[in-house]
Design an enzyme around this catalytic site. Structure first.
Site, mmCIF file in Angstrom:
data_model
loop_
_atom_site.group_PDB
_atom_site.id
_atom_site.type_symbol
_atom_site.label_atom_id
_atom_site.label_comp_id
_atom_site.label_asym_id
_atom_site.label_seq_id
_atom_site.Cartn_x
_atom_site.Cartn_y
_atom_site.Cartn_z
ATOM 1 N N ASP A 28 -15.440 23.286 18.228
ATOM 2 C CA ASP A 28 -13.885 23.303 18.235
ATOM 3 C C ASP A 28 -13.601 23.829 16.382
ATOM 4 O OD1 ASP A 28 -11.307 24.160 18.002
ATOM 5 O OD2 ASP A 28 -10.493 22.164 18.787
ATOM 6 N N TYR B 48 -12.274 16.796 24.820
ATOM 7 C CA TYR B 48 -10.756 17.553 25.135
ATOM 8 C C TYR B 48 -10.498 17.417 26.616
ATOM 9 C CZ TYR B 48 -10.607 20.171 21.088
ATOM 10 O OH TYR B 48 -11.077 20.673 19.829
ATOM 11 N N ASP C 272 -22.090 16.316 9.748
ATOM 12 C CA ASP C 272 -21.240 15.962 9.113
ATOM 13 C C ASP C 272 -22.795 16.479 7.889
ATOM 14 O OD1 ASP C 272 -22.744 13.635 9.548
ATOM 15 O OD2 ASP C 272 -21.924 12.378 8.082
ATOM 16 N N LYS D 94 -23.880 14.014 16.834
ATOM 17 C CA LYS D 94 -23.565 11.771 15.679
ATOM 18 C C LYS D 94 -23.913 11.290 16.415
ATOM 19 C CE LYS D 94 -21.666 10.520 12.238
ATOM 20 N NZ LYS D 94 -22.037 10.671 10.795
#
Ligand code: NAD
Length: 362
Positions: A248, A124, A224, A191
């Site tokens: 988000d 972002y 995940d 991640k």
């Protein structure tokens, strides 16, 4: 003493839910002076600017703002006003508590998690290179030279910066939040197995900061895996801290766990300023229809009262909202078993019922 607070009504359903929030906050007995300045699509039409300087100046002066949702105008060159506002005021922590209230229709019960999302960095940051532009080709060639990887010439590129500074302050914020609000643990989400130098750094710094808070249990999860676990056993999670993009996405997932966007509040907080707003957008197709659920923005008002140190008023306001929801009589269409239920009331009737509860408590 009256608090002077900047009120940004916003676009679409924003003005209706802002009016509701103003009335309910005033019914707590806390006194407010509302410094009203707008931003967004309507402001663009009137003033030629989506985020006028006077709106930013007002929040800088008052330190606290509450805003309705803002429509991001469609067209060339408009970045989200919300992103611009967060960047301009360095509101680096987005805090979104997701809590089940009895009476809200949801597949889950007893969910009580807090999403803490880093607001300034990651994908972002707005560092993007459009496919086909000469500067994009330059970046591609440099990246190929430095990394040895092959990148297709017809690629667009978005950059994901994650810093030690940005991670330290958001993870510290999460731990301080957990300590102040007597929460059980903090989970950092990443991640790091794939993005070793961005998410990997986030994890490494999070582990280091966790060492400063030995009284609060810490763990980490791969994004995940967390997504799956949140929909199977959300009760195992408490405070979750994320880099921007995962935060988000999981904010909306978590809103879904507790009954949808209509009930999810939020706060954007920095060291100097704080702006409170619902998670949902301006729902333009419901503009002016006295239809949508004011709960998301009302609960954002509860967060604002806590931020101001008005914890008694915050508790009364939360109770009045949750009592009206639990009783199920004066609630909007989205809280009824059937969306066409003729007994659903409008935004203002639900607001009146909450105001009446609060007046009864005084
Ligand atoms: P949205 O959240 O405005 O609406 C999606 C759907 O969710 C609505 O059609 C409605 O069915 C439901 N919904 C949303 N709020 C509700 C409420 N209070 N009560 C009942 N139902 C509700 O999302 P969108 O349609 O993707 O976005 C519309 C505009 O809002 C876009 O311009 C977007 O950029 C903007 N937006 C602003 C913010 C913000 O200001 N913080 C956040 C998200 C989106």
């Amino acid at each position: 003493m009256a608090y002077t607070v900047t009120l940004v009504p916003g676009d679409g359903v924003g003005p209706e839910i802002s009016e509701a929030t103003k009335q309910v906050l005033e019914a707590t007995g806390v006194q407010f002076r509302w410094d009203i300045h707008n931003a967004g699509e309507e402001t663009l039409a009137k003033e030629g600017n989506v985020l006028p300087q006077h709106t930013l100046d007002s929040i800088r002066k008052n330190k606290v703002g509450i805003k309705g949702p803002i429509t991001t105008p469609v067209g060339e060159g408009f970045r989200s006003v919300n992103v611009a506002l967060r960047q301009a005021l360095d509101l680096y922590a987005c805090v979104r508590p997701c809590k089940s209230y009895p009476g809200v229709r949801s597949r889950y019960e007893g969910v009580d998690i807090v999403i803490i999302r880093e607001n300034m960095e990651d994908l972002y940051a707005g560092i993007e290179f459009e496919e086909g532009k000469p500067e994009t080709l330059e970046i591609i060639q440099l990246l190929e030279k430095r990394s040895g990887a092959k990148i297709r010439r017809d690629s667009g590129i978005s950059i994901k910066p994650i810093s030690i500074f940005g991670t330290e302050r958001i993870v510290r914020y999460a731990f301080n939040y957990a300590r102040t609000n007597k929460r059980k643990k903090v989970t950092a989400v990443h991640k790091a197995n794939i993005m070793k130098f961005s998410d990997g750094l986030f994890l490494e710094v999070a582990r280091r900061v966790a060492g400063e808070f030995p009284d609060i249990p810490f763990e980490d999860r791969i994004i995940d895996n967390l997504a799956m676990q949140l929909v199977t056993r959300p009760e195992e999670y408490d405070v979750l801290v994320f880099p921007n993009l995962y935060g988000d996405i999981v904010s909306d997932l978590a809103a879904g766990l507790v009954g949808g966007l209509g009930v999810a509040p939020g706060a954007n907080i920095g060291d100097d300023y704080a702006v409170f707003e619902a998670t949902h957008g301006s729902a333009p197709r419901y503009t002016g229809q006295n239809k949508v659920n004011p709960t998301g923005m009302l609960l954002s008002g509860v967060l604002m009262l806590r931020h101001l140190g008005e914890t008694g008023a915050a508790a009364r306001m939360e109770k009045a909202i949750s009592d009206v929801i639990r009783e199920g009589k004066y609630v909007t269409y989205d809280m009824k078993p059937n969306r066409d239920d003729p007994t659903a009331v409008g935004t203002s009737q639900m607001t009146d019922a909450i105001v009446a509860k609060l007046k009864g408590m005084r």
